[in-house]
Structure formats: C-alpha cells, structure tokens
Enzyme design. Sequence first.
Site, PDB file in Angstrom:
ATOM      1  N   LEU A  97       0.853  -1.181   0.000  1.00 54.29           N
ATOM      2  CA  LEU A  97       0.000   0.000   0.000  1.00 54.29           C
ATOM      3  C   LEU A  97       0.891   1.234   0.000  1.00 54.29           C
ATOM      4  CD1 LEU A  97      -2.749  -1.108   2.561  1.00 54.29           C
ATOM      5  CD2 LEU A  97      -2.750  -1.345   0.068  1.00 54.29           C
ATOM      6  N   ASP A  98       1.074   1.799  -1.185  1.00 56.31           N
ATOM      7  CA  ASP A  98       2.022   2.894  -1.372  1.00 56.31           C
ATOM      8  C   ASP A  98       1.501   4.184  -0.739  1.00 56.31           C
ATOM      9  OD1 ASP A  98       4.340   4.220  -2.798  1.00 56.31           O
ATOM     10  OD2 ASP A  98       2.658   5.286  -3.718  1.00 56.31           O
ATOM     11  N   ALA A  99       2.376   4.854   0.029  1.00 53.97           N
ATOM     12  CA  ALA A  99       2.087   6.177   0.603  1.00 53.97           C
ATOM     13  C   ALA A  99       0.757   6.218   1.331  1.00 53.97           C
ATOM     14  CB  ALA A  99       2.125   7.249  -0.493  1.00 53.97           C
ATOM     15  N   VAL A 100       0.381   5.107   1.949  1.00 51.39           N
ATOM     16  CA  VAL A 100      -0.951   4.991   2.527  1.00 51.39           C
ATOM     17  C   VAL A 100      -1.148   5.925   3.717  1.00 51.39           C
ATOM     18  CG1 VAL A 100      -0.376   3.087   4.100  1.00 51.39           C
ATOM     19  CG2 VAL A 100      -2.706   3.294   3.204  1.00 51.39           C
TER      20      VAL A 100
END
Length: 582
Positions: free
Chosen positions: A238-241
């Site tokens: 989960l990128d840059a969540v």
Amino acid sequence: MSTQPSPTLHDKVLHHLDTIYAGMDVDTGALATDLLATMRLDHPYNEPVPHQNHWSQEDIILITYGDSLLEEDEHPLHTLHHFLHRYAKGYLNGVHILPFFPYSSDDGFAVIDYSSVNEALGDWQDIQGIASEFRLMADVVINHCSSRSVWFDNFIKGEGIGHDFFMTASPQDDLSSVVRPRTSELLRETQTASGTQYVWCTFSHDQVDFDFRNPAVLTTFVSIMRQYLDMGVDIFRLDAVAFLWKDITTPCINLPQTHEVVRLLRTLVEHARSSAVLITETNIPNRENLTYFGNANEAHAIYNFSLPPLLVNTLITGNCQHLKNWMMSMPPAQNGTTYFNFIASHDGIGLRPVEGLLSEIELNTLLSTMQQFGGLVSWRTAASGQQQPYEINIALYDALQGTVRGADKWGLERMICAHAIMLGMEGIPGIYIHSLLGTQNDYEKVKNTSHNRSINRHRWDYQALQSALADPVSTHHKVLSRLQSLMQVRTQQPAFHPNATQFTLQLGDAVFGFWRQSIDRRQSIFCISNVSDENQDIHLSDINLIGTDHWVDLITDSAISLDDPSLTLHPYQTLWIANRPA
C-alpha cells in the site's frame, strides 16, 4: 444461486465502514454489501485463521522495476523472468515488481490505468508467468494517480467515472499543519468545466490525490485489488498509505480513518485469499510506523524504514550504538505480523525514520559523507516552512565505499556485511536488484531525467550484465555470488524465521550482535558483525555458547572451538554461529 454473505463478515465490514464514515451521509449497509460483492465474497469463503504467519525463513523478496533489465526485441518482463530463473531461483522466492502499469511520471507511481500492464513492459500473461514461479508483490498506488488518467480528465469535464474522485481545497484554507514529503506547492490550480479548482497534490502536480470521503473511490480500489488477486498477486504494497485520508484541520497523515481503511482492506483481502499479505509503505518516524501493525489487525507487515539510515550510519562510523539502541526498542512482532526489512530501494535512504534517533550533528555527518561518495539529497518543506533533508539518493554500493574518513578498500566487505546483518534479522528481507548486482550511481540517468532518485534506478543491458556476472573479477560477480551464498544459508535455518525470537547482544560499539532462536527452540544462531575497519576480538564468554552443543559458523561452514577463549573478526566480517546438538 449464490449464498448470501455471512452475517458475521458483513457486520465486520459494516463496523469498519461505520468507523470510517462516522458523521457522514453514507449508506454503509449498502456499501458493505457492494464491497463484499466486489471482492466476490457473496459466496462461501474460508474464514482466515487469526495470528497465522504466511511466511517462513524461505521468504526473501527481490525488489525491481519491470524494466531494470533490457534485452533487444524482448518484453522487459520476459527478460526479468529469465533473470529470476537463472540467477535468483533457489536463493529467493519472491519478487516485488514496482508499478508495472501505464504511467506519466515518477517511474510508475503516477498511474494512468490501474487495470492494464504497461505495453512497454509486457502484458498480464508475463505477470502471471512470474507469479507462477515466485511469490508476487505489487503496488497499490492508493493515495494518488496520474493527472493524465481518464479519471482526472473526467474530473476536469465534470462527468463520468472519476469526476468526483479527487481531493480539493481552497488557497484560503489554513493548510499550515499539513505534513509534506516534498517542497512543491500542495494545491494545483486546475481549470474545470465548473470553474477553477485547487487539487490536492501530496507528492507532485502530476500525482493528484484521491478523496476517500467518496465511497466510490474505496469501492474502485477494492475492485482493483480483486483483479490483482486474480492475476497472481499475493503481497500488496500500500504505497504512501499514511497520507490517504485528509482533514484540513489536521496534519493529514496517519489519521484514524486511514488506519481503519487498512483494517478494512485486510479483512476483505484475507477472506478472499487467506495467504495474501498487506504491507504498508509509510516512510515516517519509527513510532508512527509501528502503529500500522494495529492489534495484529492492520498491516501484516510494515517497512522497517529506520534500518537503512541506521545501518549505513553504523558502517561509515564504525559505531553500532544507535543501531543497537533502536533494535532493543523494537517490539517483537506478534504472530500474524512481521517486519519487512530492506537497506536499499528504488527510493532513497529516508531520513524521517531517524528523527529522534540521530542527532543533528550525526545526521549532517551522514549527509556530507554520502555527498562525498556521489550521493544527492532530496528535501521536504517542514511545518515551519523551512526545507529539511527528506532522503539521500545514492546506490548502496557507493554509499558503503568508505567511512567518514573517506573511500577505502573495504567497500565490498561493507556491502556484504550490511546484507548479512539484514538477512539475519527478525522479519522478511527485501533486496533491491541493484544491490544484488552491485550497481553503482547512474549519473547519466540523473542528467537525463533531472530527478535525484534516478541515481539508483539504472537500466542494465541484459547481455552486458550477463557478461559482467560471468567475469569472476568483476564487482558485480563478487557481490551476486556472495549474496547468493548468504541467501542460500539463510533459507535453511529455522532460527531465521521472520517471527523467531531475537535478542540484542552487548558486544561494544564496534561489534553488532543479536541472537535468534527458532520457534521450536531447537536452533540458536548468534549473528555477530564487525562494523569497523579494524580487527575486533570477542570473548566467547560474552555470547554464552552452551558447552553441550557443537557450534559452527554457517557462513564459512567452520567449527567454533570452545577451547579458544576468543574469536577475531576481520573488518566487516560476519559470523552466524549456530548450534548442532551433540
């Protein structure tokens, strides 16, 4: 005829949604039904077993772009598959292919279309081929998408899917408390069919942020994750969540709604496939990062972002005190959760994770040493309006070419030492392809792109790489062969299970050590590394080897004699001292 969703699961999803959308005009009951149908959970499913580890000591993940290796007249994903089969199989079992979708900037992290594979890389068949042999990790770029996407075009037109997907604010709003990872203006002025709007852009003006207050955005991403499951993805990054939920009266990072969205996604994904894993990518101070474990109900794994800067700092100073203090402060991960360890990636060496761990003087020394070795520094704008260093951009091999006193002859040994430490630690190790290959700074790519991060995003001509790897005197051959040897040893040791017991040893400032014990308590391994450029002696009494066992260094496969009162470690040498019952 399909079976109705389990009331228990529906109620659980409903609870998540009621928490996320509290006080908002959202029909959470209908939304829960839609999400279960989207994830195809409106039929019988297997209830996930709580606190179950979906990993073992055999799990090592290679981190790579889909086009890190180029072969003429061949899809890069096909070339990557060939490389994995020839050089990685038997040493590691997973691969994180960084965003492989059509994109407009940031080397993939400004996604134009989440549902298709970038034609320049290959197609879904190539992705599935890799997933059939290796555990596949893929990015869910969940905070933002490309300003060139159809969704954002529809936002500008004011109609169609995506017209209401994006976060906006007013230049008159007080946004001074918003945490920023970049120096660009937060709001992007955009002309739309309904007039001028100001779109929220956490990272760049080509990366426009979603507004998760709109349930349609959440439903869309659940649909995306369902597709990825169908295509063989087993691990979701989960990128840059941390930036996902926005409330302009807050710093807009790590908000309660963000944590609840992670909990919801875990509930949906683990019911769809019990072995699937969520990893949160949260490049933030260490204490904040740890909160993404929740109560073993959020991320299965979190990136150990403090490790890269602390380990590099240790090896260039010859002093492990900060690394040791940090390791002692890290809580053991509960079963069902683990750390994701890495020391290099497609991004730089993040500096926010060492806030409060390194002093300003120590941080400045680290920065100046990395710049001396050809590294670059990327900046962010702090709440005060001042610019602060955000990350160091440098290839790991170059970062470790010397100490604070300058370059020396121990670069290769430092490189191997760094990975030996990481491979022994609690958690799942991730190795960046350019670390595996000993790739150095790519100044030409920085010049061509004008982006600091390009320094560690080299693209290899695959024929040239194979020639280099076949040459026994080349740095690339030496790094790869020695890391292969370490990985092969690691995967056979129960004490290196990601959740095996870990204790930090006290062996002085120049020797970093920790003890691992297998879950069944039958195997112990003492991981001891000389982090200095001088020989170091350790007394066997300091590590308390049990006299009824035989002991061996797993790395050299040589016996450890208890008759000798001490051992001498050469500069940057690591020992993995394991017991073999008599």
